[in-house]
Design an enzyme around this catalytic site. Sequence first.
Site, short mmCIF file in Angstrom:
data_model
loop_
_atom_site.label_atom_id
_atom_site.label_comp_id
_atom_site.label_asym_id
_atom_site.label_seq_id
_atom_site.Cartn_x
_atom_site.Cartn_y
_atom_site.Cartn_z
N HIS A 68 -8.45 -15.56 4.60
CA HIS A 68 -7.81 -14.62 5.02
C HIS A 68 -7.73 -13.79 3.07
CE1 HIS A 68 -3.63 -14.21 6.75
NE2 HIS A 68 -3.72 -13.23 5.32
N HIS A 70 -7.66 -9.33 2.45
CA HIS A 70 -7.05 -8.12 2.63
C HIS A 70 -8.19 -7.18 2.39
CE1 HIS A 70 -3.97 -8.39 5.60
NE2 HIS A 70 -3.64 -9.67 5.33
N LYS A 73 -7.01 -3.23 1.27
CA LYS A 73 -5.86 -3.20 0.81
C LYS A 73 -6.48 -3.31 -0.72
CE LYS A 73 -2.20 -4.63 3.59
NZ LYS A 73 -2.96 -4.98 4.86
N HIS A 219 -0.83 -13.35 11.30
CA HIS A 219 0.50 -13.35 10.33
C HIS A 219 0.94 -13.77 11.28
CE1 HIS A 219 -2.76 -10.73 8.28
NE2 HIS A 219 -2.07 -11.01 7.01
N GLU A 222 5.91 -15.02 8.54
CA GLU A 222 5.81 -14.63 6.78
C GLU A 222 7.18 -14.26 6.17
OE1 GLU A 222 3.26 -12.44 3.93
OE2 GLU A 222 2.93 -11.92 5.88
N ASP A 319 -5.81 -14.09 0.74
CA ASP A 319 -5.05 -13.65 1.35
C ASP A 319 -5.08 -11.95 0.20
OD1 ASP A 319 -3.02 -12.17 3.05
OD2 ASP A 319 -1.23 -13.40 1.70
N ASN A 320 -4.15 -11.27 -0.26
CA ASN A 320 -4.39 -9.95 -0.99
C ASN A 320 -4.68 -10.29 -2.59
OD1 ASN A 320 -1.82 -10.70 1.22
ND2 ASN A 320 -1.88 -8.09 0.96
#
Length: 430
Positions: A68, A70, A73, A219, A222, A319-320
Site C-alpha cells: 500500500h 501512493h 503523491k 481505505h 482511517e 503508505d505515503n
Amino acid sequence: MTNDTTSTKRLIRKGRIPGKTGFSPADIRLVDGVIDTIAAPGSLTPEDGETVLDADDGIVLPAFVDLHTHLDKGHITPRRPNPDGSFMGALNAVSADRVANWNAADVEARMEFALRCAYAHGTAAIRTHLDSAPPQHEISWPVFARKREEWAGRIELQATALCGPDHALDKALVEELARTVKTYGGSLGGAISVFDRAGEAIANLVDAAGRHGLDLDLHIDESGDTASRSLSILADRVIETGFSGRVLAGHCCSLAILAGEDAKATIARVAEAGIDIVSLPMCNLYLQDRRPEETPRWRGVTLLRELKAAGVAVSLASDNTRDPFYAYGDLDMLEVLRESVRIGHLDHPEDKLADWFSAVAAVPARTAGFAYGATLLAGAPADLVVTRARTPGELFSRPQSDRTVIRAGKVVSAKLPDYRELDTLLGVTP
C-alpha cells in the site's frame, strides 16, 4: 542502476532466515537467478566459479513487498506542506497540489524517484493507489502503465484506483473508474470512513468490481471515531453478494478503539468475509489523534494481533512518502517493519516476532497475487536482502544502511537518489 554480473552462482554462507518460531541458521546457494539449495550452515562448500558471500550470522530476508503506497503523491511536501499536520490539512493540500501540478511529467518524475528509492532498499513488488477522480485518471493511469513496463524485472507493479466517498456515491463515475481499471489491469478502490452514506458508497464499489471482475482495495475507517464502522459494512456487503474477488482493507484505525465485544464481532465478520488487512503504522501514527497543542493519546494502528489471531491475513506497508499525509519515509520496508514492531509491540513474545517478518513479504505477496512470492525456499527467485544484524535487536537498532540487496542472484549496486534531483521539479530548495 548497475548490477553485479560476475557470476550466475553464489553461495551465502552462515545466514539466518526467519520462520514461524524464530531464526534458523542456513547456507543458501543461488544458481541462475533462483534459490537452488537451503542447507545447514557449513554443509555447502564453494563450487568452481561460485561467488561466496559470508553473511557472518547475519539475518537474510526475502526482497520486500510493499502492499500500500501512493507513488503519485510522493515527495510533494517541499512545495505543498501540510499546514497543521492534520488529516484535513493533508487532504486539502494534496487536492490543491493535484490541480496545480499533476501533469504527466510531474507524476512520472516523482514516481521514478520513488521507485529508485524502493529498489535500492530491496523492494521487489509494490502496489500503489492512484488518485483517480476525473480528469486525473486520464493522466496518472497511462503514466503508471509506462512505469510498470519500464520497471518490469526490477519491481513488479500493481495499481488501485482511489476515489473519495462523494465520488463513490456517483454510480456513473464508479463505472467509468472500473472500466479504466479494467483497461490497465488494476484494482478498484476508494476511501470510506465516518460517512452517513458509507453503505451506499461501499455497495457501489463492491458491485462495480463484481460486474467487471476486479479486486477491491479500500481505505477503510482511517479515523479515531468509534462511529466509523465501514469495515463491518464492507464485510457484510462482501458476504451478502458473494463477491469472489480479492478484498483488501487498509488502515482500519477505528477498530482499535471499539469496545471489546464490538471489535471481536467486527474481526469475526472480516474473517468470515475473507477480507485481508494492511496496516500503515507510520502514517497512522503521524495523522491519527493529532490535535493542536496536544499530545496524542493513541497510536492510530489497527488491531494487528487480534486480526492475525482470527486467521486474517495482515500486512504492513509504507503508505505515503514525503507528502502531506506523511511528511517522512523512503519506501524502505525494513524501516516499516522496524517501526511497526515498535509501535505495535510486536517484539514479545520473542518466539512470535520472526513470523511478523512475513507481513512485509509472503503475506502481502499472496494478498495482492503478485507473481513474486517473497519466500526463502528452494526454487524461489533469488531476490534477497542480506543484513549484518545477527539478532532482531541489532536489526531494529540501526537503519541497516549497509545491507546487501540481491536480485536474480546478483548484487545490486543501485544507490538512493539525491533529493536535489527534485529541486527543479518542485520549484523549491531548502
